[in-house]
Enzyme design. Sequence first.
Site, mmCIF file in Angstrom:
data_model
loop_
_atom_site.group_PDB
_atom_site.id
_atom_site.type_symbol
_atom_site.label_atom_id
_atom_site.label_comp_id
_atom_site.label_asym_id
_atom_site.label_seq_id
_atom_site.Cartn_x
_atom_site.Cartn_y
_atom_site.Cartn_z
ATOM 1 N N ASN A 186 28.882 36.175 38.095
ATOM 2 C CA ASN A 186 29.807 36.139 36.965
ATOM 3 C C ASN A 186 29.365 35.222 35.825
ATOM 4 O OD1 ASN A 186 31.295 37.832 38.533
ATOM 5 N ND2 ASN A 186 32.824 36.312 39.142
ATOM 6 N N ASN A 205 30.662 40.377 35.607
ATOM 7 C CA ASN A 205 31.875 41.074 35.976
ATOM 8 C C ASN A 205 32.355 41.900 34.778
ATOM 9 O OD1 ASN A 205 34.483 41.746 36.808
ATOM 10 N ND2 ASN A 205 34.678 39.831 37.955
ATOM 11 N N PRO A 206 32.592 43.201 34.956
ATOM 12 C CA PRO A 206 33.035 44.007 33.813
ATOM 13 C C PRO A 206 34.264 43.414 33.112
ATOM 14 C CG PRO A 206 32.504 45.421 35.655
ATOM 15 C CD PRO A 206 32.389 44.017 36.165
ATOM 16 N N SER A 207 35.132 42.757 33.847
ATOM 17 C CA SER A 207 36.299 42.190 33.180
ATOM 18 C C SER A 207 35.924 41.006 32.281
ATOM 19 C CB SER A 207 37.376 41.801 34.194
ATOM 20 O OG SER A 207 36.870 40.882 35.098
ATOM 21 N N SER A 291 34.424 40.618 48.225
ATOM 22 C CA SER A 291 34.055 39.874 47.016
ATOM 23 C C SER A 291 32.563 40.080 46.762
ATOM 24 C CB SER A 291 34.341 38.386 47.208
ATOM 25 O OG SER A 291 33.439 37.832 48.132
ATOM 26 N N GLY A 293 30.482 37.923 46.037
ATOM 27 C CA GLY A 293 29.765 36.858 46.728
ATOM 28 C C GLY A 293 29.431 37.246 48.156
ATOM 29 N N HIS A 339 40.853 40.052 46.755
ATOM 30 C CA HIS A 339 39.926 39.718 47.833
ATOM 31 C C HIS A 339 40.625 38.944 48.938
ATOM 32 C CE1 HIS A 339 36.892 41.141 45.195
ATOM 33 N NE2 HIS A 339 36.998 40.137 44.349
#
Length: 369
Positions: A186, A205-207, A291, A293, A339
């Site tokens: 991210n 992250n697309p967001s 997630s 991660g 998550h």
Amino acid sequence: MALAFLRWTFRLLMVLIVFQGVCVMFYYTPNTHSSRDGMTDALRQMHCAKLRRKFSMIKPAKTVKLQSFTRGLSDFMSCPYRSNTTEREVNRLSLQFFCNATGSLFLTKRNTAVNQTISYETSITSTFTMNATLHSMLPEVLCVCVCVPWSGRRLGRCAVVGSGGILKNSSCGSEIDSADFVIRFNLASINDSDVGLKTDLITINPSQIQKEYKNLEEDPDLLVERVSVYGNASLVMPAFAYTFCTELSIRALNVLHPIRPQKPMAFFSPYYLQTLGGFWKRRGLKPRRLSSGFMLINTALELCEDVHVYGFWPFDTNMQDNPVPYHYYDLKRPSKRMHKMPEEFVRLLQLHSQGALTLHLQPCSSDTR
Ligand SMILES: *[C@@H]1O[C@H](CO)[C@@H](O)[C@H](O)[C@H]1NC(C)=O
Ligand SMILES: *[C@@H]1O[C@H](CO)[C@@H](O)[C@H](O)[C@H]1NC(C)=O
Ligand SMILES: *[C@@H]1O[C@H](CO)[C@@H](O)[C@H](O)[C@H]1NC(C)=O
Ligand SMILES: *[C@@H]1O[C@H](CO)[C@@H](O)[C@H](O)[C@H]1NC(C)=O
Ligand SMILES: *[C@@H]1O[C@H](CO)[C@@H](O)[C@H](O)[C@H]1NC(C)=O
Ligand SMILES: *[C@@H]1O[C@H](CO)[C@@H](O)[C@H](O)[C@H]1NC(C)=O
Ligand SMILES: *[C@@H]1O[C@H](CO)[C@@H](O)[C@H](O)[C@H]1NC(C)=O
């Protein structure tokens, strides 16, 4: 004469006792109570073996309460680490057999065809049709480390660096930077003291594009500058996780691809992430989505000889009961909806006690390893 000898022996004995006490104290500082200071080596080894068994068999509960295992955990993290080659090999082979990051971590020109229908990771109804324009921007082949076709060559020591607030003041930077391959998430900030600078793969992250780069096309420099700090790292986005991710990821690709033509910008293969989700579902871990991660730790378990995990700590106090921020770089709170970080953490703890990976939960300077 005899008296002098006795006195001398007595002094030596005192020195030895004090010295041993100091050793044991060093070994356990700062997490242990004084009752254990006198513990002999053998007792300590037994204690560690017991804890190792306990944590390797820990039951993944629905709701993980930190308090239920912190005490033992902080003792356990001070025990010498035991690597287990068998465990590592078994994990690698089953991950490779079921998920195959080696062949399918990213979408590439080679594993994806023009006009191919791409299914979404989290949806069975939505699909995307790969067109020639987008296809031409996919990487030629999978090149995570060096840009040669993956031939199953393994990476050496990999550091997977999560965003956990326990990294604050950890002094782990140089240890992380000494790894052969460093994975981050991210667009997390980097610096030499706590988290290190070396970055070989980092996710976007697309967001983040949605929230922080609203005028991406008019003002691309903001994003370009942001990613420039990671040098030649591969930038990776989960473009086909949810349908909303696709447009955002393609917009980022359109901006970044021309600027870093030789530096990989890639999309995770939704097939890989889906099979990885299924892999863990069969093992009882069933979040809406793993997630990123946890996903990339699994990727590392397949691709690397030796996996070191930093900054994964889903609780709001540390092992010494002091408050820790959720992220090391901001004050945001976790989204519990998406998550199941504590459950994932229990699995990581299990893998650590089984000797399959090394979980770092303490500052690096006082690490006993
Ligand atoms: C390593 O793991 C294997 C498989 O779980 C186990 O049978 C073996 O006893 C372990 N070896 C050591 C040295 O702990
Ligand atoms: C993984 O993918 C690569 C490339 O597609 C392929 O050569 C290899 O056989 C696959 N490995 C497994 C275990 O399926
Ligand atoms: C993809 O589909 C388009 C439109 O149907 C067609 O013109 C094109 O030849 C196809 N390309 C390939 C490589 O199949
Ligand atoms: C290919 O797909 C992208 C994303 O949907 C779209 O922006 C682009 O216009 C398409 N290109 C062509 C030639 O259809
Ligand atoms: C980190 O160290 C600084 C300066 O010593 C201190 O103010 C801060 O509270 C520490 N933060 C954490 C999370 O330990
Ligand atoms: C990035 O890649 C370019 C071209 O391969 C190379 O010249 C440059 O030294 C690399 N930069 C870093 C920081 O590794
Ligand atoms: C490194 O980053 C951490 C977390 O963002 C921060 O607390 C620390 O002050 C930074 N140190 C330096 C030297 O920039």
